[in-house]
Design a protein around this motif. Structure first.
Motif, PDB file in Angstrom:
ATOM      1  N   ASP A  15     136.772 -24.015 122.381  1.00 55.82           N
ATOM      2  CA  ASP A  15     135.657 -25.114 122.852  1.00 55.82           C
ATOM      3  C   ASP A  15     135.561 -24.643 124.418  1.00 55.82           C
ATOM      4  OD1 ASP A  15     134.730 -25.958 120.402  1.00 55.82           O
ATOM      5  OD2 ASP A  15     135.868 -27.680 120.698  1.00 55.82           O
ATOM      6  N   PRO A  16     134.487 -24.540 124.687  1.00 54.58           N
ATOM      7  CA  PRO A  16     134.141 -24.451 126.216  1.00 54.58           C
ATOM      8  C   PRO A  16     134.804 -25.606 127.384  1.00 54.58           C
ATOM      9  CG  PRO A  16     132.126 -24.005 125.242  1.00 54.58           C
ATOM     10  CD  PRO A  16     133.091 -24.750 124.230  1.00 54.58           C
ATOM     11  N   GLU A  17     135.391 -25.073 128.336  1.00 59.40           N
ATOM     12  CA  GLU A  17     135.766 -25.930 129.297  1.00 59.40           C
ATOM     13  C   GLU A  17     134.876 -26.069 130.613  1.00 59.40           C
ATOM     14  OE1 GLU A  17     140.191 -26.476 132.234  1.00 59.40           O
ATOM     15  OE2 GLU A  17     140.050 -25.502 130.291  1.00 59.40           O
ATOM     16  N   ILE A  18     134.416 -27.357 130.811  1.00 61.56           N
ATOM     17  CA  ILE A  18     133.536 -27.484 131.908  1.00 61.56           C
ATOM     18  C   ILE A  18     134.152 -28.087 133.197  1.00 61.56           C
ATOM     19  CG2 ILE A  18     131.129 -28.640 132.276  1.00 61.56           C
ATOM     20  CD1 ILE A  18     130.950 -26.567 129.971  1.00 61.56           C
ATOM     21  N   LEU A  27     130.572 -24.952 136.378  1.00 58.05           N
ATOM     22  CA  LEU A  27     130.810 -23.749 135.502  1.00 58.05           C
ATOM     23  C   LEU A  27     131.577 -24.055 134.115  1.00 58.05           C
ATOM     24  CD1 LEU A  27     134.022 -22.010 135.884  1.00 58.05           C
ATOM     25  CD2 LEU A  27     133.304 -23.231 137.878  1.00 58.05           C
ATOM     26  N   ALA A  28     131.328 -23.039 133.292  1.00 56.82           N
ATOM     27  CA  ALA A  28     131.883 -23.283 131.733  1.00 56.82           C
ATOM     28  C   ALA A  28     132.710 -22.077 131.740  1.00 56.82           C
ATOM     29  CB  ALA A  28     130.795 -23.379 130.518  1.00 56.82           C
ATOM     30  N   THR A  29     133.974 -22.404 130.974  1.00 54.09           N
ATOM     31  CA  THR A  29     134.872 -21.053 130.786  1.00 54.09           C
ATOM     32  C   THR A  29     135.243 -21.257 129.213  1.00 54.09           C
ATOM     33  OG1 THR A  29     136.754 -22.065 131.307  1.00 54.09           O
ATOM     34  CG2 THR A  29     135.906 -21.005 132.885  1.00 54.09           C
ATOM     35  N   HIS A  51     138.314 -11.988 125.353  1.00 59.31           N
ATOM     36  CA  HIS A  51     137.497 -11.767 126.593  1.00 59.31           C
ATOM     37  C   HIS A  51     137.414 -13.165 127.234  1.00 59.31           C
ATOM     38  CE1 HIS A  51     136.317  -7.923 125.172  1.00 59.31           C
ATOM     39  NE2 HIS A  51     136.195  -8.318 124.061  1.00 59.31           N
ATOM     40  N   ASN A  52     137.756 -13.335 128.601  1.00 58.04           N
ATOM     41  CA  ASN A  52     137.452 -14.399 129.114  1.00 58.04           C
ATOM     42  C   ASN A  52     135.919 -14.590 129.835  1.00 58.04           C
ATOM     43  OD1 ASN A  52     140.456 -15.116 129.078  1.00 58.04           O
ATOM     44  ND2 ASN A  52     140.612 -13.503 130.409  1.00 58.04           N
ATOM     45  N   MET A  59     123.075 -22.106 132.617  1.00 60.69           N
ATOM     46  CA  MET A  59     123.720 -21.569 131.332  1.00 60.69           C
ATOM     47  C   MET A  59     124.989 -22.650 131.041  1.00 60.69           C
ATOM     48  SD  MET A  59     123.596 -19.131 129.145  1.00 60.69           S
ATOM     49  CE  MET A  59     122.952 -17.713 129.971  1.00 60.69           C
ATOM     50  N   VAL A  60     125.267 -23.441 131.914  1.00 56.72           N
ATOM     51  CA  VAL A  60     126.498 -24.333 131.471  1.00 56.72           C
ATOM     52  C   VAL A  60     125.907 -25.298 130.547  1.00 56.72           C
ATOM     53  CG1 VAL A  60     127.859 -25.953 132.325  1.00 56.72           C
ATOM     54  CG2 VAL A  60     127.875 -23.977 133.826  1.00 56.72           C
TER      55      VAL A  60
END
Length: 139
Positions: A15-18, A27-29, A51-52, A59-60
């Motif tokens: 799951d993305p980290e905001i 930003l989201a990763t 891929h990171n 986009m976040v």
């Protein structure tokens, strides 16, 4: 002149980290797995690359609301390598900064209030820009 463009089609690995930067920008990763079924690893399994992925700006919001572990995504972006220090050691991290993304079928997906069977809105190609000072990202 040069071209720096990555095109990926894969599944979200976590799951993305905001995060929010001191400037207020978010930003989201998250990670994305791409599997090449034609290429095998040492155990004979299809080769998977991780891929990171980094998303900025508007986009976040899309990532935060619709991207979950297992979701299939098409991503176009720019490859960036950051250099940082950890306990006196220089480390490098290669990332793909999203410029465009398409949410595809398959995988997770967070319903947006409609309950079971509710379709995720089709954003098509969602484009974005990201700051040139991405080296200031605190992770």
């Amino acid at each position: 002149m040069g071209i720096n463009k990555a095109i990926l089609l894969g599944n979200v690995g976590r799951d993305p980290e905001i995060k929010s930067l001191p400037s207020g920008m978010r930003l989201a990763t998250f990670s994305l797995a791409t599997t090449d079924r034609r290429s095998k690893d040492e155990n004979g399994n299809p080769r998977t690359e991780w891929h990171n992925i980094v998303a900025w700006d508007r986009m976040v919001d899309v990532v935060e609301n619709y991207v979950t572990k297992g979701k299939q995504l098409y991503i176009e972006g720019q490859i960036r390598t950051r250099k940082y220090e950890v306990e006196g050691q220089t480390k490098y991290r290669t990332e793909v900064h999203i410029r465009e993304m398409e949410l595809l079928g398959g995988g997770g997906g967070r319903p947006s209030g409609g309950g079971a069977g509710h379709d995720t809105p089709d954003y098509g190609n969602v484009g974005q820009s990201f700051p040139d000072d991405a080296d200031d990202v605190p992770f």
